[in-house]
Enzyme design. Structure first.
Site: not given
Ligand code: PMV
Length: 283
Positions: A71, A73, A75, A114
């Site tokens: 996770g 990021g 993508s 991200d």
């Molecule tokens: O799961 P990750 O690391 O992509 O984080 C998501 C973070 C959220 O705030 C829940 C979603 C977002 O796009 O900000």
């Protein structure tokens, strides 16, 4: 040509950032590399980048120094690195706008934090459609622990949306409290007051628990880190699994003790450094 973009770790403000509140994200030393060549696997983001800025038939392949399961990021990083390969002289703003559009077209939801980390790098104070502010901070004593469970970001975002529909005042109050601590964290990070920065992670974690996005495994890694002396700890990202972060105290024993505790609680410690450089041409 090879380009690369960094992965990211969310430090504060996840979920609230989807609704227009601030967050703080740091780019990490793990990077995703893109070069010309035939891609394998999930090529949706590369294809969309080529459709936007490339010529028909152009092909790119991606490889990363980290596993997609963490996770971090991938993508966003692959989208940003492909756009950079197609237009090396595009400005960061142009890269961000196009990459965020592509990610939203494919994923439908997301704040773009991200994408910002992949483009700009460093540590950013971020508000969706409004602010991308680089923070000048000293080396953060951060430990990252992976739960071993791959989380599904989109369904966690939808769970929070559902909760907000059922109980709008309560969820709005939580978001406002998160926004307040994010603003304090910004100041304390710049000052390098890691003890307070850790405490603010604890507060953020309490609110994330109230939102229902923590998990048993996350909680056990978090409490293990804290029992071993961490200044604070929280989940990082959407929750439900993925990674937790902790701030370790100074001194020779600070980091090893926190890392050992996370491992003993069944977590995988991932060695990363924060504040990494944004997208770049490698060769
Ligand atoms: O799961 P990750 O690391 O992509 O984080 C998501 C973070 C959220 O705030 C829940 C979603 C977002 O796009 O900000």
């Amino acid at each position: 040509m090879t380009t690369s973009a960094p992965g990211k770790v969310m430090l504060y403000g996840e979920h609230a950032v989807v609704y227009g509140y601030p967050c703080i994200v740091t780019a990490i030393s793990e990077r995703l590399f893109v070069s010309e060549g035939t891609a394998v696997g999930d090529t949706r983001f590369i294809d969309a980048a080529v459709a936007a800025w490339g010529k028909p038939g152009q092909k790119f392949s991606a490889r990363s120094s980290f596993s997609g399961k963490y996770g971090f990021g991938s993508s966003s990083a692959v989208t940003v690195a492909t756009l950079k390969a197609l237009r090396p002289h595009a400005t960061n703003r142009e890269l961000f706008d196009m990459a965020y559009k592509i990610v939203l077209d494919i994923q439908k939801v997301g704040s773009g934090f991200d994408v910002a980390a992949a483009v700009y790098g460093g540590t950013l104070y971020y508000i969706k459609n409004k602010t991308i502010e680089p923070l000048v901070i000293k080396d953060m004593p951060l430990v990252v622990g992976y739960t071993g469970i791959k989380a599904d970001t989109v369904s966690l975002i939808n769970n929070v949306a559902q909760k907000k529909k059922e109980n709008p005042e309560k969820v709005e109050r939580i978001f406002e409290a998160i926004a307040k601590l994010v603003d304090e964290a910004k100041t304390k990070m710049i000052e390098g007051d890691w003890e307070r920065v850790g405490k603010l992670m604890d507060f953020n974690q309490e609110y994330l628990r109230d939102l229902g996005v923590s998990s048993e495994k996350l909680e056990s890694l978090i409490s293990a880190a804290k029992s071993a002396g961490a200044y604070g700890a929280k989940l990082s990202g959407a929750g439900g699994g993925d990674c937790m972060i902790a701030l370790h105290p100074n001194g020779v024993q600070g980091k090893p003790l926190v890392e050992k505790a996370i491992k003993e609680a069944g977590g995988e410690v991932i060695n990363v450094t924060t504040n990494a450089e944004g997208v770049r041409v490698e060769s």
